[in-house]
Design an enzyme around this catalytic site. Structure first.
Site, PDB file in Angstrom:
ATOM      1  N   ASP A  23       0.839  -1.195   0.000  1.00 19.52           N
ATOM      2  CA  ASP A  23       0.000   0.000   0.000  1.00 19.52           C
ATOM      3  C   ASP A  23       0.882   1.257   0.000  1.00 19.52           C
ATOM      4  O   ASP A  23       2.053   1.200   0.396  1.00 19.52           O
ATOM      5  CB  ASP A  23      -0.874  -0.046   1.266  1.00 19.52           C
ATOM      6  CG  ASP A  23      -1.841   1.101   1.367  1.00 19.52           C
ATOM      7  OD1 ASP A  23      -2.306   1.589   0.321  1.00 19.52           O
ATOM      8  OD2 ASP A  23      -2.140   1.510   2.508  1.00 19.52           O
TER       9      ASP A  23
ATOM     10  N   ASP B 170      -0.496   4.996   0.895  1.00 18.65           N
ATOM     11  CA  ASP B 170      -0.852   5.986   1.921  1.00 18.65           C
ATOM     12  C   ASP B 170      -0.762   5.403   3.318  1.00 18.65           C
ATOM     13  O   ASP B 170      -1.345   4.358   3.600  1.00 18.65           O
ATOM     14  CB  ASP B 170      -2.273   6.511   1.686  1.00 18.65           C
ATOM     15  CG  ASP B 170      -2.391   7.150   0.310  1.00 18.65           C
ATOM     16  OD1 ASP B 170      -1.379   7.656  -0.196  1.00 18.65           O
ATOM     17  OD2 ASP B 170      -3.493   7.122  -0.255  1.00 18.65           O
TER      18      ASP B 170
END
Lengths: 181, 181
Positions: free
Chosen positions: B7, B9
């Protein structure tokens, strides 16, 4: 619900219709299908530069929609989760163009189901519809090869020549389960 | 080679460091970690509007890199295929920001391994590192929950608090195969 991973370029969006306009403008003649059957348009002599246009902001923003694709995709959504899976990363400017194009032409597909990637082998779904043999080769579900000039000699996959053939394929799939499209 | 879906963020890119600056500017005080532990920053009273900033072009373009992430990701690439899998589609303007951010801060990851999606359940990989429980819930491989304020109460997944803990986890994984990171 089973999932369908659906390619954009040359499956939903008619890239070649636009490239042919640039071809004629730049090279002064309009090639017929027979001239580029078995290859990509920009593999024709003198046309290598056409590929550069794909990098421009806006190129993917005004492509024509493939005939019957909107109608059939909407029908498929009654029985399948439809994901758009497009190899956009080679052309970063295409990211927003493609997003906006989908919002305009396929407003019934939620943005949650848009996937912009580079290597489609990371995708997990039940069906993949794509014009690139390399994408289908690494896919573990059922593959449908959507006919494009560069793939006409391939015989490794179920072939669909247009969206009415896509519809027919899924009608048969659903019929096995006693359902109708 | 096994694959890691990573991922962006709050795992590679520090969104909260930037949101905290906006928070203080707009609300006149700087919340401490304890103030938003167990929730998202914009769930604090008067801070709901912060989420709108995520839609602006440029927001995701100048985020700080999480400490040690570059070093550890580069080490991991010796043994794993690292894919960036980011749920960018809610914020279409973030697509190009995120692409450019990755090119600047993670130039050793090829664009072929960038995936911008909405629903991560379409991703097939061996490991997923994410701060959102909803993304890990639908993942079939090994899940690592990267600590963020909103997930601190979850106990369903292996937890990593920082990139040195990510490294330690994969050192242990590799040790099982007699390899070292």
């Amino acid at each position: 619900m089973k999932r369908i991973a659906l390619d954009m370029d040359e499956v939903l969006a008619d890239v070649y219709a636009k490239l042919l306009i640039y071809f004629e403008r730049d090279l002064g003649w309009q090639p017929k299908w027979e001239d580029y059957a078995g290859k990509k348009l920009y593999q024709l002599e003198g046309a290598q530069h056409l590929r550069k246009y794909l990098h421009a902001r806006g190129f993917f923003g005004d492509l024509k929609v493939m005939a019957n694709s909107q109608m059939v995709v909407q029908e498929l959504q009654a029985h399948y989760e439809v994901f758009i899976v497009t190899a956009a990363q080679e052309f970063p400017n295409s990211l927003i163009d493609k997003y906006e194009w989908l919002e305009v032409h396929f407003p019934f597909i939620h943005w949650r189901n848009f996937v912009m990637c580079g290597d489609k082998s990371i995708i997990q779904a039940d069906y993949m519809i794509d014009d690139h043999v390399r994408n289908l080769r690494n896919f573990q579900g059922t593959c449908l090869l959507y006919t494009a000039s560069h793939n006409i000699h391939n015989t490794d996959f179920i072939r669909v020549n247009d969206w009415l053939e896509v519809r027919r394929f899924f009608q048969q799939e659903l019929a096995k389960e006693g359902k109708t499209l």
